[in-house]
Design a protein around this motif. Structure first.
Motif, PDB file in Angstrom:
ATOM      1  N   THR A 153       0.844  -1.199   0.000  1.00  0.00           N
ATOM      2  CA  THR A 153       0.000   0.000   0.000  1.00  0.00           C
ATOM      3  C   THR A 153       0.876   1.244   0.000  1.00  0.00           C
ATOM      4  O   THR A 153       2.050   1.205   0.367  1.00  0.00           O
ATOM      5  N   GLN A 156      -0.067   7.312   1.223  1.00  0.00           N
ATOM      6  CA  GLN A 156      -1.247   8.169   1.139  1.00  0.00           C
ATOM      7  C   GLN A 156      -2.546   7.382   1.024  1.00  0.00           C
ATOM      8  O   GLN A 156      -3.623   7.968   0.963  1.00  0.00           O
ATOM      9  N   ASP A 157      -2.456   6.057   1.002  1.00  0.00           N
ATOM     10  CA  ASP A 157      -3.670   5.244   0.885  1.00  0.00           C
ATOM     11  C   ASP A 157      -4.457   5.279   2.196  1.00  0.00           C
ATOM     12  O   ASP A 157      -3.871   5.191   3.282  1.00  0.00           O
ATOM     13  N   PRO A 158      -5.784   5.365   2.140  1.00  0.00           N
ATOM     14  CA  PRO A 158      -6.604   5.383   3.357  1.00  0.00           C
ATOM     15  C   PRO A 158      -6.414   4.116   4.180  1.00  0.00           C
ATOM     16  O   PRO A 158      -6.322   3.014   3.628  1.00  0.00           O
ATOM     17  N   HIS A 176      -7.750   8.820   7.762  1.00  0.00           N
ATOM     18  CA  HIS A 176      -6.295   8.933   7.820  1.00  0.00           C
ATOM     19  C   HIS A 176      -5.635   7.915   6.906  1.00  0.00           C
ATOM     20  O   HIS A 176      -6.169   6.827   6.654  1.00  0.00           O
ATOM     21  N   ALA A 177      -4.426   8.267   6.453  1.00  0.00           N
ATOM     22  CA  ALA A 177      -3.644   7.411   5.570  1.00  0.00           C
ATOM     23  C   ALA A 177      -2.628   6.594   6.380  1.00  0.00           C
ATOM     24  O   ALA A 177      -2.458   6.790   7.582  1.00  0.00           O
ATOM     25  N   HIS A 178      -1.918   5.703   5.695  1.00  0.00           N
ATOM     26  CA  HIS A 178      -0.924   4.862   6.358  1.00  0.00           C
ATOM     27  C   HIS A 178       0.230   5.678   6.957  1.00  0.00           C
ATOM     28  O   HIS A 178       0.938   5.176   7.837  1.00  0.00           O
ATOM     29  N   LEU A 362      -6.678  12.916   5.753  1.00  0.00           N
ATOM     30  CA  LEU A 362      -6.877  13.147   4.326  1.00  0.00           C
ATOM     31  C   LEU A 362      -8.092  14.033   4.096  1.00  0.00           C
ATOM     32  O   LEU A 362      -8.058  14.960   3.281  1.00  0.00           O
TER      33      LEU A 362
END
Length: 508
Positions: A153, A156-158, A176-178, A362
């Motif tokens: 992942t 920036q991925d959720p 929030h992202a990773h 995000l």
């Protein structure tokens, strides 16, 4: 530290690998979680935690969970709660922390808004979720033998959707992202005098369903290789707290301010701690002085919010605290007090965080209007008013009407909506009333419908209605019947008038 700091966030990042898999590969037998939820102590290694998360991830895939799907986590502090979040992140899905004290309306609101159809829980939680049509996955019931590796992942991925209270309408989901875990690390390290020293063991009485338990303690502790204690404490007491610390060798604690006040009121000293962190509301000089005497440490205050957390902190190892102040800006976070034009001001203004903080959300889930309102140019508004002097942030109070009670942030709008579902309630206004122990309590002012009369029985019935439908922490602890509420010409309750009345009632 601030001048030389740069975020080190790789393009590809998964919090399950960051908090568990990396340690499990390097030091598989290292203790990740000290489990005190059973009859006896059980030390869970990183290898064991990874296996729990991987088998649970396989079960999620068998249930049809795909990337981007929301999956709830409704468990108290225990290793399976940690494994659930890790498993959800492993398969690229989005975890949604849920609180055991929530009742049907609060759960239904969050489940419905997030669109989740499955939650990892236990037998108690499964019964709660069945009433609102949400499927449950109970790890103790048996899991497949296959192991699912961690998906690739992006930073920036959720990854996690955490709901926060506001002054109007339903709670909003902060997505929030990773990268959010990385964003918490500098502040967590500061608030515990450079956490990660030999012998450090971390614990909080705060539930892991809240960002303060999940990302101020559990996941940072795992990431830094610091054992995290999982313990259920149905009723907090100084004696039980001291016993747990002595039995497990806890050296680092995040105590919400209310827990500290309860410890102080019971007059029990707790030796053996290296650090104590606290956040949620200012402690003041008297509490800091008591901390040195009773706990043997300088309590480090910190500040942030669900949308952008761990941005300000004190750190006794680096500088002396300033009573009444939350601390100084954590490296990597640009914190300022700005005016209505979005410019820095030397006087009172709006506390804000500049875009670029790794712990910044995000967006609000499916709510672009609220997301846009949260920003003023490059600055995310906290809703707090404050003053910045010599680099220290002093919080003066909230601009909105969110109630801070026993460390919880409670939106009056959600409580008012629940009150209005009672057959006897015509209108209602909810505010925070000053309280020495809890900072504020939820105070409700209610106008009854024709045909209903004020009485102690009616009062208790309405309070129980909210307690049973909303949650065990946000129901009105006081309720006053009025003939009419102060209203604007457009029919909105004038909360500032009710707040002034509640303040007068409290003698504050």
């Amino acid at each position: 530290m601030r001048a030389g700091f740069r975020w080190d966030i790789p393009a590809r990042l998964n919090m399950a690998r960051q908090a568990c898999d990396d340690w499990a590969s390097r030091e598989p037998h290292r203790t990740a979680i000290i489990d005190m939820t059973g009859a006896r102590r059980r030390d869970v290694s990183y290898a064991a935690l990874r296996e729990m998360a991987e088998t649970l991830a396989t079960a999620l895939l068998d249930r049809g969970v795909a990337r981007g799907d929301r999956v709830g986590v409704l468990r108290s502090q225990d290793p399976w709660c940690a494994a659930a979040h890790l498993a959800i992140w492993k398969v690229g899905a989005i975890s949604v922390p849920l609180f055991k004290l929530f009742r049907e309306d609060a759960l239904r609101s969050r489940v419905g808004d997030s669109g989740l159809t499955l939650a990892v829980t236990d037998t108690e939680g499964a019964a709660m979720l069945a009433d609102i049509g949400c499927d449950s996955l109970i790890p103790e019931a048996g899991l497949p033998d296959l192991l699912t590796p961690t998906y690739d992942t992006g930073a920036q991925d959720p990854a996690v959707l955490i709901y926060t209270s506001g002054t109007t309408g339903k709670p909003k989901g902060a997505l929030h992202a990773h990268r959010v875990l990385t964003g918490h690390l500098p502040g967590v390290e500061m608030s515990h005098d450079l956490l990660g020293q030999p012998g450090d063991v971390l614990w909080t009485p705060a539930d892991w369903a809240w960002i303060g338990g999940l990302f101020d303690v559990l996941m940072p502790g795992l990431t830094l290789g610091v054992p995290v204690v999982a313990a259920r404490m149905p009723k907090f007491s100084a004696a039980a707290c001291a016993a747990l610390i002595a039995e497990t060798g806890i050296r680092n604690v995040f105590f919400p301010p209310t827990a500290l006040r309860m410890l102080k009121s019971e007059g029990l000293a707790i030796p053996g701690l290296r650090t104590v962190a606290s956040g949620g509301e200012p402690l003041g000089e008297e509490m800091l002085s008591w901390g040195k005497d009773a706990l043997g440490v300088t309590i480090n205050e910190f500040y942030g919010q669900t949308e952008c957390n761990m941005t300000v902190s004190s750190c006794g190892a680096l500088f002396s605290p300033r009573p009444g102040c939350a601390g100084r800006a954590v490296p990597g976070h640009d914190v300022a007090v700005i005016n209505r034009q979005g410019l820095l001001t030397d006087g009172e203004g709006d506390v804000a965080f500049r875009r670029g903080s790794a712990s910044m959300m995000l967006e609000y889930w499916h709510n672009p209007e609220a997301t846009a309102e949260k920003f003023r140019g490059d600055w995310m508004l906290t809703g707090d008013r404050g003053v910045m002097a010599d680099g220290f942030l002093r919080i003066l109070g909230r601009e909105d009407d969110v109630i801070t009670s026993a460390g919880y942030r409670i939106g009056p709008g959600e409580v008012e909506d629940c009150l209005l579902t009672h057959p006897a309630v015509a209108t209602a206004g909810v505010v925070g009333k000053p309280d020495a122990l809890r900072t504020e309590i939820v105070k409700a002012y209610v106008v009854l419908k024709p045909g209903f009369e004020p009485s102690d029985e009616a009062r208790q019935d309405i309070v129980n209605h909210v307690k049973s439908r909303l949650s065990g922490h946000s129901y009105p602890r006081e309720l006053t019947f009025l003939n009419a509420l102060p209203m604007t010409v457009t029919g909105k309750v004038i909360r500032k008038d009710l707040k002034a009345r509640a303040k007068e009632e409290a003698g504050a």
